[in-house]
Design an enzyme around this catalytic site. Structure first.
Site, PDB file in Angstrom:
ATOM      1  N   ASP A 120       3.832   2.589 -14.718  1.00 56.28           N
ATOM      2  CA  ASP A 120       4.588   2.438 -13.470  1.00 56.28           C
ATOM      3  C   ASP A 120       5.761   3.396 -13.356  1.00 56.28           C
ATOM      4  OD1 ASP A 120       3.049   0.442 -12.235  1.00 56.28           O
ATOM      5  OD2 ASP A 120       3.999  -1.120 -13.429  1.00 56.28           O
ATOM      6  N   ASP A 182      -4.290   1.117 -10.188  1.00 57.32           N
ATOM      7  CA  ASP A 182      -2.976   1.484  -9.666  1.00 57.32           C
ATOM      8  C   ASP A 182      -2.465   2.790 -10.303  1.00 57.32           C
ATOM      9  OD1 ASP A 182      -3.715  -1.186 -10.244  1.00 57.32           O
ATOM     10  OD2 ASP A 182      -1.781  -1.974  -9.648  1.00 57.32           O
TER      11      ASP A 182
HETATM   12  N1  GLY Z   1       0.761  -2.030  -9.248  1.00 57.25           N
HETATM   13  C1  GLY Z   1       0.742  -3.435  -9.122  1.00 57.25           C
HETATM   14  C2  GLY Z   1       0.241  -3.921  -7.819  1.00 57.25           C
HETATM   15  O1  GLY Z   1      -0.342  -3.203  -7.040  1.00 57.25           O
HETATM   16  O2  GLY Z   1       0.444  -5.074  -7.553  1.00 57.25           O
END
Ligand code: GLY
Length: 407
Positions: A120, A182
């Site tokens: 992230d 993601d």
């Molecule tokens: N990256 C986490 C989500 O999309 O909730």
């Protein structure tokens, strides 16, 4: 013939040219965003001064004020609010908003010299500092992005060929090497860094990750697994599972949205047509099964459809991606993707999805993590981020500018 293909066929049969026909009032929607940004800043200030280390994260269905989270390496959404401020500044040219954008952005600078917690880091740094550098060309911002890209690259496993998304899940879940969909978004920071002094290795990591994910994390029908679990010895896929979706074999709406956005970006950065071909397939399977307002249920196999919660964040992400994708295509496909993106934005800009006076967020009706019972039917900061990004992309296209607004 599926609905999407039927739509395309009718478009041609009716003798329409391959021109986009949808239009919307982007300025009206962006003016609305500017009002909501002002309301949020007022709320964050309260009776005293703003704490720039506290970032808006969500407003639950029954509430009217932001829940804020402290900036930490674990809080993955902290880059979105600074990013929204940069986008709002880009539209309004309001120097007071720029000042706030700078202050919130600087709260994330510690990440440039903190070991990687997870993938992230790309969301955290590129939504904040990425936009900050794009708009200001401040060399200090550039260095922070370059440092963060090197840090993100430490999670790359050359045996598997992808980034380890969640180091924290290796032990508890017995996921020796895990990659979540993601993570595709965070390749953008690697591509950018590679072009801006970070070296070819970062480009190679991004391409390797995209290729392996394309090969292993999609089903034959082009729907995606949220999580791919790999063997660290052989590099082979062990299994595809879900974390935030309904079932291992279902299509989690935001996961597919990340994929559509991610492979559009990979085509932009590499000009490799295999990504362009692929992103059309993963987009079409998503578009073919949407409700009539183009905002997906949180999972395409969610229980209780048509009464299941929606995910406006997925709609905003896909709208932004399809506007970009439309610029890489010609003819009917380009027109189709652009039109459908505008329809998404029009619906998100309606009373059904805008928070309006009820809350200071831009949008209602996103779903964060349904299996965990978290952020269901809520305003969520990343929905707002991709909504304002998509509006700006649409405005640039309508004004005949580069969709990405690079300058
Ligand atoms: N990256 C986490 C989500 O999309 O909730």
């Amino acid at each position: 013939m599926n609905k999407f293909v039927l739509g395309l066929t009718l478009l041609c049969f009716c003798g329409c040219s391959h021109q986009s026909t949808e239009i919307m009032d982007a300025d009206k929607a962006l003016d609305y965003c500017a009002v909501q940004v002002g309301r949020t800043l007022k709320e964050l200030k309260g009776d005293s001064v703003i704490d720039y280390t506290m970032m808006p994260r969500n407003i639950m269905d029954s509430l009217t004020t932001w829940e804020c989270r402290k900036v930490t390496k674990e809080e993955w959404t902290s880059g979105f609010w600074p990013g929204i401020l940069w986008y709002d500044y880009e539209y309004t040219h309001d120097e007071a908003i720029k000042l706030e954008a700078e202050k919130f952005t600087s709260s994330l600078s510690f990440l440039a010299h903190t070991p990687a917690y997870d993938h992230d880091l790309g969301f955290l740094i590129f939504c904040s500092y990425g936009n900050a550098y794009r708009l200001t060309k401040n060399p200090a911002y550039k260095q922070i992005i370059l440092n963060a890209a090197d840090t993100l690259a430490t999670l790359f496993n050359p045996v598997v060929g992808t980034i380890l998304s969640w180091p924290r899940e290796v032990g508890p879940r017995h996921w020796p090497h895990n990659t979540i969909m993601d993570n595709m978004i965070n390749l953008e920071m690697l591509f950018w860094a590679s072009k801006n002094g970070g070296g070819k290795r970062l480009y190679d990591i991004a391409v390797s990750h995209a290729d392996k994910t394309m090969k292993c994390q999609f089903r034959p029908d082009y729907t995606s697994y949220h999580v791919a679990v790999y063997d660290t010895i052989t590099g082979n896929l062990i299994k595809g599972v879900t974390h935030q979706g309904y079932a291992d074999n279902s299509m989690w709406a935001r996961g597919q949205a990340w994929a559509i956005y991610g492979y559009t970006m990979c085509y932009r950065e590499t000009k490799d047509t295999k990504y362009l071909d692929f992103v059309q397939k993963i987009s079409d399977v998503y578009l073919n099964d949407l409700p009539s307002d183009y905002v997906p249920y949180w999972d395409f196999s969610a229980p209780n459809i048509p009464n299941a919660p929606r995910d406006a964040s997925a709609a905003a992400i896909v709208a932004s991606a399809l506007l970009e994708l439309s610029t890489y295509l010609d003819g009917e496909k380009a027109a189709q993707y652009k039109d459908v993106a505008i329809k998404m934005l029009k619906n998100l800009s309606s009373r059904a999805y805008q928070s309006g006076e009820s809350k200071p967020s831009f949008l209602l009706h996103s779903t964060g993590h349904w299996p965990a019972g978290s952020e269901i039917n809520a305003s969520i900061i990343y929905a707002d981020y991709y909504y304002i990004e998509a509006l700006l992309r649409y405005k640039r296209l309508a004004d005949g500018e580069n969709v990405l607004g690079r300058f």
